[in-house]
Design a protein around this motif. Sequence first.
Motif, short mmCIF file in Angstrom:
data_model
loop_
_atom_site.label_atom_id
_atom_site.label_comp_id
_atom_site.label_asym_id
_atom_site.label_seq_id
_atom_site.Cartn_x
_atom_site.Cartn_y
_atom_site.Cartn_z
N LEU A 112 -4.53 6.52 -4.52
CA LEU A 112 -4.92 5.57 -3.47
C LEU A 112 -5.69 6.29 -2.36
O LEU A 112 -6.73 5.81 -1.88
CB LEU A 112 -3.67 4.88 -2.89
CG LEU A 112 -3.89 3.96 -1.68
CD1 LEU A 112 -4.81 2.80 -2.04
CD2 LEU A 112 -2.58 3.42 -1.15
N GLU A 171 -9.60 5.25 -1.50
CA GLU A 171 -9.90 4.52 -0.26
C GLU A 171 -10.84 5.28 0.67
O GLU A 171 -11.58 4.65 1.41
CB GLU A 171 -8.62 4.10 0.46
CG GLU A 171 -7.86 5.22 1.10
CD GLU A 171 -6.62 4.76 1.85
OE1 GLU A 171 -6.66 3.69 2.45
OE2 GLU A 171 -5.61 5.49 1.82
N GLY A 186 0.81 -1.22 0.00
CA GLY A 186 0.00 0.00 0.00
C GLY A 186 0.84 1.27 0.00
O GLY A 186 1.80 1.43 -0.76
N SER A 204 -3.30 6.38 5.48
CA SER A 204 -1.99 6.78 5.98
C SER A 204 -1.60 8.15 5.43
O SER A 204 -1.68 8.39 4.23
CB SER A 204 -0.98 5.73 5.56
OG SER A 204 0.23 5.95 6.21
C1 F6R Z 1 -3.39 3.43 2.70
C2 F6R Z 1 -2.90 2.54 3.75
C3 F6R Z 1 -2.53 1.16 3.39
C4 F6R Z 1 -1.27 0.73 4.16
C5 F6R Z 1 -0.97 -0.75 3.92
C6 F6R Z 1 0.31 -1.17 4.59
O1 F6R Z 1 -3.68 4.69 3.20
O2 F6R Z 1 -2.80 2.93 4.88
O3 F6R Z 1 -2.36 1.01 2.03
O4 F6R Z 1 -0.20 1.52 3.73
O5 F6R Z 1 -2.03 -1.51 4.42
O6 F6R Z 1 0.23 -0.99 5.97
P1 F6R Z 1 1.52 -0.89 6.85
O7 F6R Z 1 2.27 0.32 6.46
O8 F6R Z 1 0.99 -0.81 8.25
O9 F6R Z 1 2.33 -2.13 6.61
#
Ligand code: F6R
Length: 614
Positions: free
Chosen positions: A490, A494, A307, A406
């Motif tokens: 993204l 989302e 992601g 994120s």
């Molecule tokens: C998008 C988002 C997801 C995370 C993905 C990885 O806003 O938050 O795409 O980036 O699920 O998560 P982590 O960084 O916790 O491994």
Amino acid sequence: MCGIVAYLGENNAYDVLIKGLKRLEYRGYDSAGIALIDKDLSIFKKQGKVNDLETTFSGKTPHGKVGIGHTRWATHGEPNDVNAHPHYSSDKNLAIIHNGIIENYDSIKKELQQKGHQFLSETDSEVFIHFIEDIQKNNKCSLDEAVRIALTKVVGAYAIVILSKDNPDQLIAARKGSPLVIGIGAENNEFFLASDATPIVEYTKNVVYLNDEEVAIIDKTTGINIKNIEAIEQSPYVHTLDMELEAIEKGGFDYFMLKEIFEQPRSVADCMRGRLISEKEHALLGGIRKHFNDLVEAKRIIIVACGTSWHAGLVAEYVIEEFTRTPVEVEYASEFRYRNPIINKGDVVLAISQSGETADTLAAIELAKNKGAIILGICNVVGSSIARASHEGAYTHAGPEIGVASTKAFTAQLTVLYILALMLAKEKNTITKNQFLELSRQMESIPDKIKQVLDLNDEIEKISTLYKDVRNFLYLGRGYNFPVALEGALKLKEISYIHAEGYPAAEMKHGPIALIDKEMPVVVIATRDSSYDKIISNIQEVKARQGKVIAVVTKGDALIPSMVDHVIEVPPTHEAIMPLVSSIPLQLLSYHIAIMRGCNVDQPRNLAKSVTVE
Ligand code: F6R
């Protein structure tokens, strides 16, 4: 995915559990439930959010001093009241909450059904508690021993807490692959268990992180006793939490996402503090020392992530290759783990993860480790599984990120990756002193530049009103801004549920250009950099087909504003670190569009913050 919380002490468990579930709701919000022991062991559960649970059972819950709670992101069985956790054993003497997946639950279920067990739900978790019950009855052993035996037989990932009607002064917990933190209250006979520290921090800063394949007996009289899966006693190590309560509250903002977007000047500065000092020519990630030489000598760096973290990895690929001349490959962790990748001696793997719990990234790490690679983890959550599975690493220090999308974690990841590239380039002598100074000074000015972009919030909100009802969006960028285009798309899809695609701008003519007409908004990240002239041609290609262009440009650009429908001006910086600036207006654009469409930006449908299932 799924949040679990438990309480054992002298206070009203219900209050602690409900508050804890609200803090953990970002991990899943398909259903919520709690189990409490007063005289009986009673379960209260409901499809929907924690608020629905509260409203449904208001005034109907007993005043128990022990209890467990769960907020669900559905894996086995649709989100409904029956599939909601906790689940009873068949005699209703035990109740379980579970975060994770039991892969061999089907064969265990069939065996138990032949013995007469009946299941109410479609979940693997209900099978798990019946299995434990069955083992305890057959072996006439203690509950913790039954849990330990069960763990030797189940395949999958779990963090569980079990409540037993026969022993209301005790909780049994275990984990493998999914996180579990135990907080120790001030009186030493009060305990808080949770998937992360956010439900715990307001009560205590003393925590024990349970390790994989450990079973913990938490007892009001005897405290915490931990055994591993071979029944060998382990000594619990008590950590002090480095987290303040304010960090997990909204602080006057309507949504965590907006608060976290506005926190970025501070979070980027926090991430750099003491690690990058231009005037001293200092770039150092203190967590990467023992293996720094492996990084310097690496023939290749492989980045694994998912992601948004994968997008940060793409920026890092460009930066590390440019400034250190070490080849970099960026892999989706979910693909890497299943494709027998070639890992040579001397390869270093960078694993990037906000939560530090993403199942695919963890599995990719294990695979690479088994093939002899050195793993450096870049995580936000301190003490998380990925941080602990890595040989060394660096925390991003963005503070808790609660909005599911994120934002501040992305810019903090970029910050760590830039520092890593600079320390490596300096050691390898692949950049000049002047280049180092220029880049590090520019990095130091980033918090202020992010502030300048945040001042455009009202302007970006106005642009958002014009596009809130469209069905599709395209995002284009080149070079360092290409991953920013992916990230912008993204973010929009989302939280607003508008279909959005990100592309390298020059790829548009190989297909996506067919989509362009007067209905199609195209966000072009067109800051003044080495591909400026090229991206102008791409803007013209869109305009020639009557597409609507929202361009992110460098302040003072006189040319692009004359060609496009809207401009968002960002302050200039070195092109390599522009993503730290150019990603900010795209976060705000997504936020406003989603809010105008009535979406809950903190808890978008079907998503969860911490993806602990593959
Ligand atoms: C998008 C988002 C997801 C995370 C993905 C990885 O806003 O938050 O795409 O980036 O699920 O998560 P982590 O960084 O916790 O491994």
